[in-house]
Scaffold this motif. Structure first.
Motif, short mmCIF file in Angstrom:
data_model
loop_
_atom_site.label_atom_id
_atom_site.label_comp_id
_atom_site.label_asym_id
_atom_site.label_seq_id
_atom_site.Cartn_x
_atom_site.Cartn_y
_atom_site.Cartn_z
N ARG A 225 0.83 -1.21 0.00
CA ARG A 225 0.00 0.00 0.00
C ARG A 225 0.87 1.27 0.00
O ARG A 225 0.55 2.24 -0.69
N ASP B 77 -3.68 8.27 5.49
CA ASP B 77 -4.75 9.25 5.70
C ASP B 77 -4.31 10.32 6.70
O ASP B 77 -4.61 11.51 6.52
N ASN C 18 1.56 4.34 -3.09
CA ASN C 18 1.32 5.76 -2.84
C ASN C 18 2.61 6.57 -2.76
O ASN C 18 2.61 7.70 -2.26
N GLN D 117 -3.08 2.31 5.14
CA GLN D 117 -4.00 3.34 4.65
C GLN D 117 -4.40 4.30 5.77
O GLN D 117 -4.52 5.52 5.54
N GLU E 246 -2.44 -3.67 4.73
CA GLU E 246 -2.86 -2.58 3.85
C GLU E 246 -3.81 -1.63 4.59
O GLU E 246 -3.76 -0.41 4.40
#
Length: 333
Positions: free
Chosen positions: A84, A304, A88, A300, A296
């Motif tokens: 993940r 965030d 990103n 995340q 993941e």
């Protein structure tokens, strides 16, 4: 090794223009950008990560601290986190504390000095003050697998008590009554919660927990092996709930050495659903969730926080475990 000045000279632009192209700190004309990018490729120039982090106040790096990198659970968890984060644009620094609070403290200090953008941590002990310091210093933190009391941070973990309850209830539904439990260390909340789930299932079924039925060990295959050896020498259970899959694999070895057939003579169920549990013989029944997906989820939550899309009170994601039946459990005969 080429420098940013070499790039500027070859491209015929100013040092500042190259800096803006590399760090994306200010719009640059298309022609100037193309000249700079061509010079970078020609010189094989690699920008300084330290210099860039000072300019943009971000390093695009995530720290990941796990208690035991040899445990397949944490390897699979790390893979999910890395997947993940890489998707990103973040790199992950993996640190292994070996369940040593002192080593954990040293790694946390080193990661902080590296100016990481965020941290995912599975705690190795009661090093609360340093972790709280990371939170207080505005470094986003996500705790995974093992809740840490007193630290206000996002959390992702499986429901340990419920998972043990579901695993034990399955054994009871198969007619087993002489059931052994191999627990993790009582000093760790994970071990305590899983024993609590075992005891709750036994109590609801009206089945007493026999003397010496609960054996404490560490979350490893040798730990499961030696704990099972004690159970087979005394209690002789018809079923065993192992506190994690690595322990369960150790139980299979101990049973095989004694000519105890699994599941005909003794059913075995684990916890976590690591990939390896599918390929041991017999394949291990277990409770758990997709470990990479848990990783993941944790990543995340951290992204965030870093990106500012999450704010306010820490979020808790408690994942419900699922029962996966394979070859190692069967009705009591």
């Amino acid at each position: 090794m080429a420098t940013i000045k070499d790039v500027a000279t070859l491209a015929g632009v100013s040092f500042t223009t190259v800096s803006h192209v590399v760090n994306r700190t200010r719009p640059v004309s298309r022609s100037a950008r193309e000249k700079v990018e061509q010079a970078i490729r020609q010189l094989n120039y690699v920008p300084s990560g330290v210099a860039r982090s000072l300019k943009v106040r971000a390093t695009s790096t995530i720290g990941l601290l796990v208690p035991n990198s040899t445990n397949p659970y944490f390897a699979e968890l790390a893979r999910g986190i890395e997947t993940r984060c890489e998707r990103n644009g973040y790199c992950v620094f993996l640190c292994n504390s070996d369940d040593d609070p002192e080593k954990q403290r040293n790694y946390l200090r080193a990661l902080r000095e590296k100016r990481i953008d965020g941290l995912v941590i599975a705690s190795a002990g009661d090093n609360y003050s340093l972790m709280q310091g990371l939170v207080d210093n505005h470094v986003p933190v996500v705790i995974v697998d093992r809740e840490v009391e007193g630290v206000a941070a996002d959390l992702v973990e499986i429901d340990h008590e419920l998972g043990a309850y579901v695993a034990t209830r399955h054994l009871l539904e198969q007619g087993h009554r002489r059931i052994g439990c191999i627990s993790g260390p009582s000093t760790m909340a994970v071990g305590t919660l899983r024993v609590a789930g075992f005891r709750r299932a036994m109590a609801e079924a009206g089945v007493p927990v026999l003397p010496d039925a609960v054996v404490e060990s560490d979350f490893s295959s040798p730990g499961g092996y030696y704990a099972a050896s004690r159970l087979f020498a005394g209690l002789m259970p018809t079923a065993i709930f192992a506190g994690n899959d690595m322990m369960g694999i150790g139980v299979l070895r101990a049973a095989a050495e004694r000519g105890i057939r699994v599941p005909q003579d003794c059913s075995v169920i684990g916890f976590d659903d690591i990939e390896l549990s599918r390929y041991v013989y017999p394949a291990l029944s277990t409770v758990g969730q997709s470990i990479p997906q848990l990783g993941e989820q944790a990543a995340q939550l951290l992204l965030d926080r870093i990106n500012g899309t999450a704010s306010g009170t820490p979020r808790r994601q408690i994942v419900a475990p699922q029962l996966t039946l394979r070859e190692s459990t069967a009705p009591c005969v």
